[in-house]
Scaffold this motif. Structure first.
Motif, PDB file in Angstrom:
ATOM      1  N   LEU A   1       2.284   1.713  -3.351  1.00 44.49           N
ATOM      2  CA  LEU A   1       1.223   2.205  -4.229  1.00 44.49           C
ATOM      3  C   LEU A   1       1.054   3.704  -4.062  1.00 44.49           C
ATOM      4  CD1 LEU A   1      -1.822  -0.215  -4.219  1.00 44.49           C
ATOM      5  CD2 LEU A   1      -0.692   0.833  -6.160  1.00 44.49           C
ATOM      6  N   THR A   2       1.013   4.116  -2.792  1.00 48.53           N
ATOM      7  CA  THR A   2       0.848   5.546  -2.519  1.00 48.53           C
ATOM      8  C   THR A   2       1.995   6.331  -3.131  1.00 48.53           C
ATOM      9  OG1 THR A   2      -0.089   4.817  -0.441  1.00 48.53           O
ATOM     10  CG2 THR A   2       0.333   7.164  -0.682  1.00 48.53           C
TER      11      THR A   2
ATOM     12  N   THR B   1      -5.806   3.629  -2.178  1.00 44.32           N
ATOM     13  CA  THR B   1      -4.485   3.103  -1.872  1.00 44.32           C
ATOM     14  C   THR B   1      -4.497   2.244  -0.612  1.00 44.32           C
ATOM     15  OG1 THR B   1      -4.040   5.271  -0.961  1.00 44.32           O
ATOM     16  CG2 THR B   1      -3.052   4.774  -3.064  1.00 44.32           C
TER      17      THR B   1
ATOM     18  N   LEU C   1       9.111  -3.043  -4.722  1.00 46.47           N
ATOM     19  CA  LEU C   1       8.068  -4.028  -4.980  1.00 46.47           C
ATOM     20  C   LEU C   1       8.678  -5.423  -5.034  1.00 46.47           C
ATOM     21  CD1 LEU C   1       5.128  -3.357  -5.412  1.00 46.47           C
ATOM     22  CD2 LEU C   1       5.451  -3.787  -7.828  1.00 46.47           C
TER      23      LEU C   1
ATOM     24  N   CYS D   1       0.845  -1.204   0.000  1.00 43.60           N
ATOM     25  CA  CYS D   1       0.000   0.000   0.000  1.00 43.60           C
ATOM     26  C   CYS D   1       0.874   1.245   0.000  1.00 43.60           C
ATOM     27  CB  CYS D   1      -0.909   0.018   1.223  1.00 43.60           C
ATOM     28  SG  CYS D   1      -2.246  -1.159   1.109  1.00 43.60           S
TER      29      CYS D   1
END
Lengths: 701, 316
Positions: free
Chosen positions: A59-60, A105, A588, A56
Motif C-alpha cells: 500500500l505504501t 497505510t 499483491l 501495508c
C-alpha cells in the motif's frame, strides 16, 4: 505498558484535524478503539500478520507511486500538498505525502493487532532479519511479541507534523497534550503529581523555545541552500549588468562543464550564438556593461496554449527551430523558484513546447528573456533573420546606444584615424572595423603585468593601442564603442557560441561563453550580430581542454539526466507509474495467493505419494461420502473407526452398525494389510458396499 | 506366521490380562498398554502420584508370569554397582567372582527411579537399550525377556532428580494410572479387607509363552503408509511450536512395535491407523523437551502431541 484508553482515537483525530482529513482520522480512531467494546476477535497466525504487513508495505509503495507520478499541478485532492510549490521537487513531495499518510497505510496492521486474540505482533512479521534468523535456527518456540500501539502513536504524531499549515501553534500544543497523556501511566509514583507537572511544564517550555528558534532558523535558511549553490557553482548572467574581466591580470579560466544542449530540429541551421542579454552603457572605471534604467523593466511574455507556447515576436513567423536545454541558476525571491535568463538564438520569435511547470517568462527591451520555474528548462526556440525582439536604438535624450565614455574617446579616435575609413557608407564602416581587428589583433586569454605597468591608461585603451591582444570582452567592448564613435548604434551582447557538435546536436560548455557586438542595420531596421573576435579563440579555448574531459562530460550527462528527472522534464514519472502497476499487482497477487499455492503444492505432493498407497480404489470411500453427506463429515485427522462411531450415533442407522463395522474391517484389510485382500475378499468388499449404499439410500428416502 | 501362533499369543495376552485384572481393578487400559509394551520389547515408565497402584501393577504382572522378578528401590545413595553387580574377591579361591546385580532378571521393577542420582539412573541405559550389561570390561547378555517397569513420582515432588533425556528416550512408553472411580475404590477396599489378594496370585503363563508372544508381535504386518504416518507424527513434534527437542527415530520405532502388539491384542494381523493414534501420546510425549518459556505458559508435551495428531491427516 498498555496504551491509555482512547489515546489513539485522540491522536488519530488530531492527525486528521492537522492534515485536513478530520473525519477520516476520527473514523480510523473509532475503529482502532472499538475492540474495547466489541468482544469478537480473530485468531491470526504469524503468517497472517506477515501478510497484512506485506499488504501495508505494498500500500505504501502504491501511494508512493501514485503521489510520485501524479502531476502535482492539478491539485490531486487528498494527495496534493499545498505547501509545496507546483514546480517543486516531486521527490520531496512524495516523501512528505508518504509520511502524512503513514497513519492510513499502517492502519490495517494496527487494526489487525487490536482485533487479534494475541496482544502483540510477532517481530518476525515485520523484520526480515528476525524472520531469517528464525528460519535458520528452526526455532519453533513461540515468538516474542511486541505491542505496536505506541510506535503507531508516535507515527501518527509525526505524520500530523506534516500538515498544510506548517508552523501553526496548534500542532505544538496538541502534540504536548497527547505526549503528556501518553506518558501519564508511566509517571513515577514516588514523587507527587506536582513534581511531575512541573517537570512536564519545564520540558514543554524548553520544547517551545526550541521550536521557535528552529522556526526562525528555517525562515532564514529557506531556499538559502539553493541560492548559495547557484552562486557558488554557476556563473550566471545578470540582466542588469555584466562585469567584464578586462584589465585583470592573469589567465582567464573557464569551465569545460556543459551548460547548454542544443539540437536543431527538422534540418534547421544551428544558430551561431545563443544570446542571454545585451547591454547599453559602458561604465569605464569598473569595466562594466550596464543595461541602463530604461531597458531593465521586465514585462510578461504573452503565453499561448495554456503555457505551452510563448510569443516573443507575435508578428513574425520563423521556420528554423532549435531545441534547447538549459539550467536556470538564479533564485527568484518572489516566486521561491529557480529563475534565469534563457539563452536564445538571435532573432527568436517564439518559444514552443515549454514545460508546463514554468511559472513565468518575462522579457526586457534589451533582449533578455527571464524564465522562472524548474531548474532545468527544455524548449523549442523558433528563430530567423527577419527581426529581433530587442527595442530599436534608444531615441531618448541619453542616446544610450550611441554613447561613448569620455575617457575612452581619445583612444577610440586614435584608432579610427589609423583605420583610414574611406567612405561614409555603413557597409564600409563595418568592413573597416572587421578588417582592422582581423589584421592587427590576436586572441589571448593572458594579460601580462608588464603591459599594465608600462602604460598608464584604461584597460580598453591599452588593448586598442598597445597590447592588441585580449579575449572576447575586449573585442566586443572595443567594437561596440568604435561603432558608436562611427555613428552606428551598437550594443554589447553576452551569451554562448555554438560550435561543438555532439551527436545530433551541439553542446555548449562554460568556456564557450562569449561576448560580441550587436549592431543596428539601419537599412533592414534590425539588430545584427557583429563579432570581431578572431575565430581562432575557439581553437585556443579547445586546446586547453583537459584530456579527462570525457569524464566531466559523462558527469555532465548524468547531471543533465538527473535534472531532467528532477524537474519533471521527462516522462520517467509516467514510466515509473506504469512500471509499478505490474510489480505491485504481482506482489499483491503473491501475498494473497502464495499460501494457497504452497498449500496446493503440499497437497499435490501428498497426493502423488498417496497414489502409490495400495487400496485407494476401495469402494468404502463412496460410503464415507454418502454418510458424510448426512451431516457428519470426517475430520482429516479422525480415523475411520472413530468417525464411524459418530456417524452411526443417528438412531436410524443403528441397524447398519454391524455390517458397516464388518465393512470397515474389510476396507482396512484392503488398505493397511500389506498382504491385502484376495480376489474373493475384494469382491466381497465391493458387494457389501453396494448393499450398504442401497440400504442407506432407502433410509435416506 | 501361521494363524494358530497368533491365536496362542493372543491367548497368552488374555491370560495375563485377566490375571492382573484380579488385582488391578479399573485399570484395563493401563494393563493393556503395559502388556503391549512388554510384548513389543519396550520398557515402561509409570508416572503418577504415590499410592495409585504403580508398584502393585508391576508386581501383579511379575507374578502372573512364571519368570524371575526383582525389585529395586531407588534412593539418592544408590550406586550403579548396586544395580549392575560387582566383582568380589573370594578368599577361598583367591579370585574375583562377579555377583550379578538385580538387573539380571526378567522383570525389573525400578521403583521411584527418579529418586536416584542421574549417574545411577544412567546405569540402566545399556541394559534397557541393548539388553546387555558391560561390567568391568566384560559384556554380559540379559535374558530373552528383559522388561523394566519404572515408576516415578511427578518431578515437582521433593527429593527427585529428573531423568536425563537419553534415559527417558529408552522408555518405550510412559503413562499414568490415575485414580479409579469411587465404586472401584470401594471394591479394592473390600478385596483387601483381610489380606492382599496379590499374595494369592499364581502365574498364568510361562516364560516361554511370553517369548512366543514377543515373536508373534514381530510378525504383525504394518503397511508402508502407516509407517510413514508414524514417522510424520514423530517428525512433526520436532518442528512444533514450543518444543526445544523433538522425538527421535527411536520414538517412531517404538510407536510401530507397540502398535503391532496392540493390533495383535485386537485380533488383527495388521496395524490400523487407530492403533497408532491411540498410542502416540504415551509413546511420544515423554521424549519431548519443551522450551522453559512455553512450559511456563502452560504448554504440555501431551498437548503438543495431541495438537500434532489433530493437524496431521490420518490415512483412511
Amino acid at each position: 505498558m498498555k496504551i491509555p484508553p482512547f489515546l489513539l482515537l485522540a491522536t488519530l483525530a488530531f492527525w486528521g484535524w492537522q492534515s485536513g482529513l478530520l473525519w477520516i482520522g476520527v473514523a480510523l480512531g473509532v475503529v482502532i478503539e472499538s475492540p474495547r467494546f466489541i468482544k469478537a476477535r480473530f485468531d491470526l497466525a504469524d503468517e497472517d500478520f506477515r501478510r497484512i504487513w506485506n499488504l501495508c508495505v505494498v500500500l505504501t509503495l502504491a501511494v508512493a507511486a501514485i503521489v510520485f507520478t501524479t502531476n502535482d499541478e492539478g491539485g490531486g485532492g487528498l494527495i496534493s500538498n499545498p505547501t509545496v510549490n507546483n514546480a517543486s521537487n516531486a521527490t520531496v513531495h512524495t516523501a512528505t505525502t508518504l509520511l502524512r499518510w503513514l497513519p492510513m497505510t499502517l492502519f490495517l496492521f494496527v487494526a489487525a493487532q487490536k482485533f487479534s486474540e494475541r496482544g502483540g505482533i510477532p517481530l518476525s512479521a515485520i523484520s526480515l532479519t528476525f524472520r531469517r534468523r528464525r528460519h535458520k535456527t528452526g526455532d519453533a518456540a513461540p515468538e516474542r511479541e511486541v505491542d505496536i500501539s505506541y510506535p503507531y502513536f508516535m507515527a501518527c504524531l509525526f505524520a500530523a507534523g506534516f500538515h498544510p499549515n506548517q508552523g501553526a501553534p496548534t500542532y505544538f500544543w496538541g502534540q504536548c497534550i497527547l505526549l503528556a497523556w501518553a506518558i501519564w501511566p508511566a509517571r513515577s509514583r514516588r514523587s507527587g503529581i506536582f513534581i511531575w507537572l512541573a517537570a512536564l511544564t519545564l520540558a514543554v517550555a524548553i520544547g517551545y523555545g526550541g521550536t521557535r528558534s528552529i522556526g526562525l532558523l528555517a525562515q532564514v535558511s529557506q531556499g538559502f541552500d539553493a541560492r548559495l549553490l547557484s552562486w557558488m557553482l554557476q556563473p550566471k548572467t545578470d540582466s542588469k549588468q555584466s562585469m567584464t574581466s578586462m584589465g585583470r591580470i592573469g589567465r582567464l579560466k573557464l569551465s569545460p562543464r556543459i551548460v547548454i544542449r542544443l539540437e536543431p530540429i527538422n534540418g534547421s541551421p544551428a544558430p551561431a550564438y545563443l544570446r542571454e542579454a545585451t547591454y547599453h552603457s559602458y561604465h569605464s572605471p569598473s569595466q562594466t556593461w550596464q543595461s541602463g534604467a530604461a531597458g531593465n523593466e521586465f514585462v510578461d511574455v504573452p503565453a499561448e496554449a495554456g503555457g505551452l507556447n510563448w510569443n516573443l515576436l507575435p508578428s513574425v513567423t520563423n521556420h528554423s527551430v532549435a531545441r534547447i536545454a538549459c539550467y536556470l541558476n538564479g533564485w527568484s525571491a518572489d516566486l521561491k523558484v529557480p529563475e534565469g535568463l534563457l539563452p536564445l538564438p538571435t532573432g527568436s520569435s517564439r518559444l514552443e513546447n515549454v514545460p508546463l511547470n514554468i511559472v513565468a517568462i518575462k522579457m526586457n527591451h534589451t533582449g533578455a528573456v527571464m524564465a522562472s520555474g524548474p531548474g532545468l528548462v527544455i524548449f523549442n526556440a523558433r528563430f530567423g533573420g527577419d527581426a529581433t525582439f530587442d527595442s530599436p536604438p534608444d531615441a531618448s535624450t541619453n542616446l544610450w546606444d550611441l554613447s561613448v565614455p569620455t575617457n575612452e574617446a581619445a583612444a577610440l579616435d586614435k584608432v579610427i584615424l589609423e583605420m583610414k575609413i574611406s567612405g561614409t557608407n555603413e557597409e564600409q564602416k563595418f568592413q573597416a572595423v572587421q578588417n582592422f581587428f582581423a589584421d592587427k589583433f590576436t586572441y589571448s586569454t593572458w594579460q601580462g603585468s608588464d603591459k599594465l605597468a608600462t602604460i598608464n591608461a584604461t584597460p580598453l585603451a591599452r588593448f586598442l593601442l598597445s597590447s592588441r591582444s585580449g579575449h572576447c570582452e575586449y573585442f566586443a567592448t572595443a567594437t561596440v564603442l568604435l561603432l558608436r564613435e562611427l555613428g552606428i548604434p551598437a550594443r554589447y551582447a553576452v551569451g554562448y557560441s555554438v560550435h561543438e557538435a555532439s551527436g545530433q546536436g551541439y553542446v555548449v560548455r562554460g568556456r564557450d561563453a562569449h561576448a560580441w557586438c550587436l549592431a543596428w542595420n539601419s537599412r533592414k531596421k534590425i539588430w545584427e550580430d557583429f563579432d570581431t573576435t578572431p575565430s581562432s579563440w575557439i581553437a585556443t579555448e579547445e586546446q586547453r581542454a583537459s584530456m579527462w574531459q570525457w569524464v566531466s562530460d559523462g558527469w555532465s550527462w548524468l547531471r543533465f539526466q538527473f535534472a531532467k528527472f528532477r524537474w519533471g522534464q521527462t516522462h520517467l514519472r509516467q514510466y515509473v507509474l506504469w512500471g509499478m502497476v505490474p510489480v505491485l499487482t504481482a506482489l499483491l497477487f503473491q501475498i494473497i495467493f502464495r499460501r494457497r499455492k504452497r498449500k496446493t503444492a503440499a497437497g499435490n505432493k501428498n497426493s502423488v505419494e498417496k497414489f502409490f498407497w495400495p487400496g485407494l480404489d476401495s469402494e468404502f470411500y463412496r460410503l464415507e461420502k454418502m454418510l458424510a453427506a448426512r451431516g457428519v463429515p470426517r475430520q482429516p485427522s479422525e480415523p475411520l473407526a472413530d468417525w464411524l462411531e459418530h456417524a452411526l450415533a443417528e438412531p436410524a442407522l443403528a441397524q447398519l452398525r454391524a455390517p458397516l463395522q464388518e465393512l470397515l474391517r474389510l476396507h482396512y484389510r484392503h488398505r493397511f494389510d500389506p498382504n491385502g485382500l484376495d480376489e474373493a475378499g475384494r469382491k466381497l468388499l465391493a458387494q457389501k458396499v453396494r448393499e450398504c449404499l442401497e440400504s442407506l439410500t432407502r433410509l435416506g428416502s | 506366521m501361521p494363524m494358530h501362533h497368533f491365536e496362542t499369543a493372543r491367548e497368552t495376552y488374555r491370560k495375563i490380562a485377566s490375571n492382573i485384572a484380579l488385582i488391578m481393578r479399573g485399570q484395563d487400559v493401563a494393563t493393556r498398554q503395559l502388556l503391549a509394551a512388554m510384548a513389543a520389547g519396550g520398557h515402561v515408565l509409570l508416572e503418577d502420584f504415590p499410592g495409585t497402584g504403580k508398584t502393585t501393577l508391576a508386581k501383579a504382572l511379575a507374578k502372573s508370569i512364571d519368570a524371575q522378578f526383582k525389585r529395586l528401590q531407588f534412593t539418592p545413595d544408590l550406586l550403579p554397582s548396586d544395580i549392575l553387580g560387582v566383582s568380589i574377591f573370594s578368599q577361598r579361591d583367591q579370585q574375583f567372582h562377579f555377583h550379578e546385580g538385580p538387573v539380571f532378571t526378567n522383570i525389573l521393577l525400578a521403583d521411584e527411579i527418579n529418586r536416584a542420582s542421574p549417574r545411577t539412573q544412567s546405569a540402566l541405559l545399556e541394559a534397557m537399550g541393548e539388553a546387555q550389561v558391560s561390567v568391568e570390561g566384560e559384556r554380559r547378555n540379559l535374558p530373552a525377556l528383559f522388561f523394566v517397569i519404572a515408576t516415578q513420582n511427578p518431578v515437582e515432588f521433593r527429593g527427585t532428580y529428573p531423568l536425563p533425556e537419553a534415559q527417558m528416550d529408552r522408555f518405550a512408553m510412559q503413562f499414568t494410572l490415575g485414580y479409579v472411580s469411587p465404586a472401584e475404590e470401594v471394591a479394592i477396599l473390600t478385596a483387601q479387607e483381610h489380606n492382599h489378594p496379590i499374595d494369592e496370585l499364581n502365574p498364568a503363563v510361562s516364560l516361554a509363552d511370553v517369548v512366543a508372544l514377543k515373536h508373534a508381535v514381530e510378525n504383525v504386518r504394518i503397511s508402508a503408509e502407516l509407517k510413514r504416518y508414524a514417522v510424520d507424527l514423530v517428525a512433526a513434534t520436532r518442528t512444533a511450536a514450543g518444543v526445544q527437542l523433538g522425538a527421535s527415530p527411536r520414538a517412531s520405532i517404538a510407536l510401530m512395535k507397540i502398535a503391532q502388539a496392540e493390533a495383535l491384542f485386537d485380533n488383527l494381523e495388521f496395524v490400523t491407523p487407530e492403533h497408532i493414534q491411540k498410542l502416540a501420546v504415551a509413546v511420544i510425549a515423554h521424549r519431548l523437551v519443551l522450551d522453559p518459556q512455553s512450559r511456563f505458559s502452560g504448554i504440555t508435551a501431551r498437548g503438543v502431541v495431541e495438537d500434532v495428531l489433530k493437524k496431521l491427516p490420518v490415512p483412511a
